[in-house]
Design an enzyme around this catalytic site. Structure first.
Site, mmCIF file in Angstrom:
data_model
loop_
_atom_site.group_PDB
_atom_site.id
_atom_site.type_symbol
_atom_site.label_atom_id
_atom_site.label_comp_id
_atom_site.label_asym_id
_atom_site.label_seq_id
_atom_site.Cartn_x
_atom_site.Cartn_y
_atom_site.Cartn_z
ATOM 1 N N GLY A 158 0.857 -1.124 -0.024
ATOM 2 C CA GLY A 158 0.057 0.104 -0.039
ATOM 3 C C GLY A 158 0.810 1.265 0.075
ATOM 4 N N GLY A 183 -0.274 4.476 0.299
ATOM 5 C CA GLY A 183 -0.994 5.618 0.693
ATOM 6 C C GLY A 183 -0.162 6.453 1.773
ATOM 7 C CG PHE A 184 -1.796 10.020 3.222
ATOM 8 C CD1 PHE A 184 -0.883 11.127 2.625
ATOM 9 C CD2 PHE A 184 -2.868 10.096 2.775
ATOM 10 C CE1 PHE A 184 -1.540 12.039 1.997
ATOM 11 C CE2 PHE A 184 -3.644 11.055 1.857
ATOM 12 C CZ PHE A 184 -2.791 12.214 1.402
ATOM 13 C CB VAL A 235 -1.207 -8.356 -1.698
ATOM 14 C CG1 VAL A 235 -1.232 -9.208 -0.686
ATOM 15 C CG2 VAL A 235 0.070 -7.626 -2.015
ATOM 16 C CD GLU A 279 -14.246 18.162 1.717
ATOM 17 O OE1 GLU A 279 -13.452 18.808 2.362
ATOM 18 O OE2 GLU A 279 -14.188 16.944 1.200
ATOM 19 C CG ASP A 326 -8.148 4.835 5.828
ATOM 20 O OD1 ASP A 326 -7.982 5.263 6.938
ATOM 21 O OD2 ASP A 326 -8.392 5.255 4.705
ATOM 22 C CB ALA A 343 -4.342 12.183 5.306
#
Length: 422
Positions: free
Chosen positions: A10, A12-13, A78, A170, A299, A315
């Protein structure tokens, strides 16, 4: 002596923060991701609503580590973990060996037992999701321009957002801006300002992580933009024709899901306990119980703060977890004492409503309106990667702020107007 092998699943952040903080250590790092890019998810909704281009909020993973020879990037999916052999299994049959495994595989949207709704109500987690939503929103206006039937045209100009958290707010705000301010001079047979945007939230108020005062401001700001906000209402059915809210049916051709998330299959791969959202329940050092060489972060992990509350899936939390695991690994390799248990430091909540309003909450500091919007913008620009992206995003925002025009309005995928009828 062989170097320690760290496999991060992963990009991500959480995963990238971990890889960045391990720089200079005696480790070889392998990053595995199904996509070749790192995505700045907080601005994904702006791609979906035609404000930003995809390249402004995503960066090729390989380019980020081109000067890090100890980092290998693999484009793969994976499908399992062999704990006895210390290998990660990829869909193509390859097995990647590790000494330390870190699963940071993120989450997808959840439909609360109605996965069939995804086809008509896409969520927003990837660039593909964003461009799908953008395409459907823009095609709805194009189809309405040529639709002779008033009821059909009304359904095409009705946009439904399910979920009143930051993402839903948003999205609803920017779709309203697009319809009511950016497009109305460009069509000849419809008035886009008649478009109806609905935001549906099952809970008692939108933006529930904010104080009631800021939540109410968010509601008022959305209503000022022309958004119909409905709280205390649950969606009971989604179809190609529209949405059923309780017993009321609303015809809508564009549905967007922002109501929940579900973690990846990491818990299944490991055969361990998961919470209701599928997240792996980890120990205070973010390792999996009985598996000291396996960490789960971001997450994908169910982490509880010192106050007993779950760490939010945002994040800043993911980055803090990545930094913490880097410390744990470094101290292990140095033979030093492990750091204290992970503690999440909340840095505040931010959400924007359209192009001129936002809500910001930093502890006791609570702001709303245009000042909050500028703080929100500066914070997001600061966390973007690279000068080029910061300049590009700032320029796009300035143009939208001054002119009200959205520039990223290309319909580039294969779906056509005719496909919308099938």
């Amino acid at each position: 002596m062989p170097r320690h092998r760290v496999v991060i699943v992963g990009a991500g952040f959480a995963g990238l923060k971990l890889a960045n903080d391990l720089k200079g250590g005696s480790v070889d790092i392998t990053i595995i991701d199904r996509r070749n890019h790192h995505l700045f998810q907080p601005l994904l909704y702006q791609v979906a609503t035609t404000v930003l281009a995809t390249s402004e909020i995503a960066w090729p993973i390989r380019s980020l580590y081109r000067n890090r020879p100890e980092v290998t990037t693999l484009l793969g999916e994976v499908v399992g973990v062999d704990l006895s052999e210390h290998t990660v299994s990829l869909r193509d049959g390859q097995g990647i060996s590790y000494d330390t495994l870190v699963l940071a595989t993120g989450a997808r949207h959840a439909y609360f037992g109605h996965d069939e709704w995804e086809k008509v109500a896409p969520g927003l987690k990837t660039l593909e999701d964003a461009t799908t939503i953008r395409r459907r929103v823009l095609l709805a206006f194009e189809k309405a321009e040529m639709e002779p039937d008033p009821e059909r045209r009304k359904a095409l100009l009705t946009f439904m957002v399910v979920g009143g958290g930051a993402t839903g707010v948003e999205l609803a705000g920017m779709i309203a801006e697009l319809a009511h301010r950016a497009l109305y001079r460009e069509f000849r047979h419809i008035d886009t300002r008649t478009a109806k945007i609905l935001l549906v939230e099952a809970g008692p108020r939108i933006l529930p992580v904010f104080t009631p005062e800021l939540s109410e401001y968010g509601r008022q700001a959305l209503e000022k933009l022309g958004v119909d906000v409905r709280t205390g209402k649950s969606v009971t059915n989604c179809s190609a024709e529209g949405v059923k809210i309780g017993d009321e049916f609303i015809a809508s051709q564009t549905l967007i899901w922002a109501a929940g998330v579900r973690a990846s299959k990491a818990a299944v791969w490991l055969g361990v306990e998961a919470d209701r959202a599928g997240r792996v329940v980890v120990r205070s050092d973010l390792t999996v119980p009985e598996m000291p060489d396996v960490f789960v972060i971001g997450d994908t992990a169910s982490v509880v703060s010192e106050n007993g509350r779950p760490v939010p899936g945002i994040a800043p939390a993911a980055k803090q977890q990545g930094a913490y695991v880097a410390k744990v690994i470094a101290r292990r390799l140095a033979g030093a004492e492990p750091p204290r248990p992970f503690v999440y430091h909340h840095q505040g909540n931010l959400a924007t409503i359209g192009r001129r309003a936002a809500v910001v909450e930093f502890g006791r500091l609570k702001l709303k309106g245009s000042i909050a919007w500028w703080i929100w913008g500066l914070a997001h620009i600061f966390f973007l990667i690279g000068t080029r992206s910061r300049i590009a995003v700032a320029a796009s925002w300035l143009w939208v702020f001054l002119r009200g025009q959205h520039s990223a309005r290309l319909i580039t995928q294969r779906e056509t107007i005719q496909d919308m009828d099938s």
